[in-house]
Design a protein around this motif. Structure first.
Motif, PDB file in Angstrom:
ATOM      1  N   SER A  52      85.589   0.302 -71.460  1.00 44.48           N
ATOM      2  CA  SER A  52      84.187  -0.119 -71.369  1.00 44.48           C
ATOM      3  C   SER A  52      83.474   0.061 -72.706  1.00 44.48           C
ATOM      4  O   SER A  52      82.513  -0.670 -73.008  1.00 44.48           O
ATOM      5  CB  SER A  52      83.458   0.649 -70.260  1.00 44.48           C
ATOM      6  OG  SER A  52      83.362   2.022 -70.551  1.00 44.48           O
ATOM      7  N   THR A  80      91.090  -5.530 -66.564  1.00 44.39           N
ATOM      8  CA  THR A  80      91.844  -4.555 -67.347  1.00 44.39           C
ATOM      9  C   THR A  80      92.948  -3.969 -66.487  1.00 44.39           C
ATOM     10  O   THR A  80      92.815  -3.883 -65.263  1.00 44.39           O
ATOM     11  CB  THR A  80      90.956  -3.422 -67.886  1.00 44.39           C
ATOM     12  OG1 THR A  80      91.731  -2.583 -68.756  1.00 44.39           O
ATOM     13  CG2 THR A  80      90.379  -2.565 -66.758  1.00 44.39           C
ATOM     14  N   PRO A  83      92.150   1.064 -67.112  1.00 44.48           N
ATOM     15  CA  PRO A  83      90.759   1.519 -66.950  1.00 44.48           C
ATOM     16  C   PRO A  83      90.584   2.981 -67.327  1.00 44.48           C
ATOM     17  O   PRO A  83      91.550   3.739 -67.460  1.00 44.48           O
ATOM     18  CB  PRO A  83      90.524   1.316 -65.448  1.00 44.48           C
ATOM     19  CG  PRO A  83      91.880   1.489 -64.837  1.00 44.48           C
ATOM     20  CD  PRO A  83      92.844   0.880 -65.825  1.00 44.48           C
ATOM     21  N   PHE A  87      89.835   5.209 -60.133  1.00 39.86           N
ATOM     22  CA  PHE A  87      88.609   4.613 -59.597  1.00 39.86           C
ATOM     23  C   PHE A  87      87.454   5.491 -60.010  1.00 39.86           C
ATOM     24  O   PHE A  87      87.644   6.686 -60.227  1.00 39.86           O
ATOM     25  CB  PHE A  87      88.683   4.424 -58.064  1.00 39.86           C
ATOM     26  CG  PHE A  87      88.774   5.694 -57.260  1.00 39.86           C
ATOM     27  CD1 PHE A  87      87.643   6.437 -56.933  1.00 39.86           C
ATOM     28  CD2 PHE A  87      90.010   6.146 -56.804  1.00 39.86           C
ATOM     29  CE1 PHE A  87      87.738   7.596 -56.176  1.00 39.86           C
ATOM     30  CE2 PHE A  87      90.110   7.308 -56.045  1.00 39.86           C
ATOM     31  CZ  PHE A  87      88.979   8.034 -55.733  1.00 39.86           C
ATOM     32  N   PRO A  88      86.265   4.914 -60.252  1.00 39.33           N
ATOM     33  CA  PRO A  88      85.891   3.512 -60.069  1.00 39.33           C
ATOM     34  C   PRO A  88      86.405   2.628 -61.204  1.00 39.33           C
ATOM     35  O   PRO A  88      86.968   3.120 -62.189  1.00 39.33           O
ATOM     36  CB  PRO A  88      84.362   3.561 -60.078  1.00 39.33           C
ATOM     37  CG  PRO A  88      84.067   4.678 -61.038  1.00 39.33           C
ATOM     38  CD  PRO A  88      85.137   5.713 -60.770  1.00 39.33           C
ATOM     39  N   GLY A  89      86.169   1.330 -61.052  1.00 41.22           N
ATOM     40  CA  GLY A  89      86.550   0.385 -62.087  1.00 41.22           C
ATOM     41  C   GLY A  89      85.638   0.445 -63.294  1.00 41.22           C
ATOM     42  O   GLY A  89      84.600   1.131 -63.306  1.00 41.22           O
ATOM     43  N   SER A  90      86.023  -0.288 -64.318  1.00 40.64           N
ATOM     44  CA  SER A  90      85.309  -0.243 -65.594  1.00 40.64           C
ATOM     45  C   SER A  90      84.111  -1.181 -65.658  1.00 40.64           C
ATOM     46  O   SER A  90      83.265  -1.037 -66.533  1.00 40.64           O
ATOM     47  CB  SER A  90      86.277  -0.573 -66.730  1.00 40.64           C
ATOM     48  OG  SER A  90      87.330   0.371 -66.782  1.00 40.64           O
ATOM     49  N   ASP A 107      85.949  -5.887 -60.583  1.00 44.13           N
ATOM     50  CA  ASP A 107      87.109  -5.548 -61.406  1.00 44.13           C
ATOM     51  C   ASP A 107      88.331  -6.277 -60.854  1.00 44.13           C
ATOM     52  O   ASP A 107      88.596  -6.223 -59.640  1.00 44.13           O
ATOM     53  CB  ASP A 107      87.351  -4.045 -61.397  1.00 44.13           C
ATOM     54  CG  ASP A 107      86.253  -3.290 -62.127  1.00 44.13           C
ATOM     55  OD1 ASP A 107      86.435  -2.986 -63.305  1.00 44.13           O
ATOM     56  OD2 ASP A 107      85.198  -3.037 -61.500  1.00 44.13           O
ATOM     57  N   ARG A 109      92.668  -7.286 -61.392  1.00 40.57           N
ATOM     58  CA  ARG A 109      93.898  -6.681 -61.877  1.00 40.57           C
ATOM     59  C   ARG A 109      95.025  -7.724 -61.921  1.00 40.57           C
ATOM     60  O   ARG A 109      95.920  -7.704 -61.080  1.00 40.57           O
ATOM     61  CB  ARG A 109      94.287  -5.531 -60.947  1.00 40.57           C
ATOM     62  CG  ARG A 109      93.508  -4.247 -61.168  1.00 40.57           C
ATOM     63  CD  ARG A 109      94.032  -3.476 -62.360  1.00 40.57           C
ATOM     64  NE  ARG A 109      95.451  -3.188 -62.240  1.00 40.57           N
ATOM     65  CZ  ARG A 109      95.958  -2.135 -61.600  1.00 40.57           C
ATOM     66  NH1 ARG A 109      95.166  -1.262 -61.017  1.00 40.57           N
ATOM     67  NH2 ARG A 109      97.259  -1.945 -61.554  1.00 40.57           N
TER      68      ARG A 109
END
Length: 350
Positions: A52, A80, A83, A87-90, A107, A109
């Motif tokens: 991020s 991404t 990350p 979790f959580p996602g970016s 997010d 994958r």
């Protein structure tokens, strides 16, 4: 006509790491790497730097290119495979850093195949009215799975030599480690006015081939999901079946691009640019030959960045736009294959 791309930006961290620097941590050389991959150098994130953070710089550049502010974005799609957290996602982290913390962030994958998928998802969001302006991100920080710990040796900050055990470990994973670099790319997407826009996409996934490239450890089949034994077996480092990946990429990308063009009634000759995922120069050369596309229509920048997975297509597109090569009205084919296996292609009139 769906979406088009109105702004792009990219960012790579730190100083470039040339091929010969890798010889300090494994048995390799520029003479070994370059003919096999086309790669001359790559970049790596610093300790504590995440995707991020890379995406923040790339996003600001893309928004500036589009003449927009973060507040003009109403949806984030973040791709991404590396990350900051399981979790959580970016995507939400990026939104907060951009100052738009309540904007929805999705997010995805699809690893190296992320951009064809991301563009189709973004097109659907805009076509259904769920979003008006989307920030599509591809960002990776592969440094975390590199098979060495002696970063000070790699960067020439010390003259000491790595241990024999560390050198052997690096060499065991040489075929994969020399490929990857870190970076981020951003695209600003919005509804197009004819004749610009998203013509269509063809996407595929085949989970039977998941083990062509994957990370064996860290999954939730295990209790706990990471164990000391996994690290001892070096299962935090990806496994790759390079020859099978090469054959599959060449076969499926050629087949998919031709099928998409047939569906959309577009000839290969009408395409101005084939903007391919930068996995390996030999793969892209073979795909180009299979498509019978002239070299000048299949650009490459893998020599300077290596394989940045979800970021490669965006970095290449940003360079082409800023160099004045890709222009409004050009027909671009984006094509990629990645872990999953996922692959696909899409056509956009810029």
């Amino acid at each position: 006509m769906g979406i088009t791309i109105v702004g792009t930006g990219h960012h790579v961290p730190g100083p470039p790491v040339p091929n010969d620097a890798l010889s300090k941590v494994m048995e390799t050389s520029d003479e070994w790497i370059r003919p096999r991959t086309g790669i001359a150098q790559r970049h790596f994130v610093a300790e504590g730097e995440g995707v991020s953070d890379l995406a923040l710089v790339a996003s600001r550049r893309a928004l500036k290119d589009a003449g927009l502010e973060p507040e003009d974005v109403d949806f984030i799609v973040f791709a991404t495979m590396t990350p900051e957290f399981i979790f959580p996602g970016s995507g939400g982290l990026l939104g907060a850093k951009l100052g738009i913390p309540r904007v929805p962030a999705l997010d995805i994958r699809q690893q190296c195949a992320a951009i064809p998928y991301g563009l189709q998802v973004a097109n659907g969001l805009i076509e259904t009215g769920a979003a008006k302006r989307i920030l599509l991100i591809g960002a990776e920080a592969h440094a975390g799975f590199m098979p060495w710990d002696d970063w000070d040796v790699l960067y020439g900050e010390t003259d000491r030599k790595v241990s024999e055990e560390a050198y052997e470990k690096g060499t065991r994973h040489r075929g994969l480690a020399v490929l990857f670099g870190d970076g981020a790319a951003a695209m600003v997407l919005e509804r197009a006015e004819a004749p610009r826009g998203f013509l269509g996409a063809e996407l595929h996934t085949d989970g039977r081939m998941f083990d062509r490239i994957y990370i064996p450890s860290g999954g939730f089949r295990s209790r706990p999901y990471f164990t000391p034994e996994m690290f001892e077996r070096e299962e935090h480092i990806p496994r790759m079946q390079g020859r099978d990946l090469f054959k599959t990429a060449v076969t499926e990308l050629n087949r998919t691009v031709r099928s998409l063009c047939e569906t959309l009634e577009v000839s290969l000759e009408e395409i101005d640019w084939f903007i391919a995922h930068q996995a390996n120069d030999r793969i892209n050369a073979a795909v180009r030959q299979a498509l019978k596309a002239p070299p000048e229509k299949v650009p490459s920048n893998i020599a300077r960045f290596g394989n940045t997975s979800a970021a490669t297509i965006g970095i290449l597109l940003d360079e082409l736009r800023r160099d004045g090569k890709v222009k409004e009205g050009d027909l671009c084919c984006f094509l990629a294959l990645g872990s999953g296996l996922n692959w696909g292609a899409c056509l956009i009139r810029m």
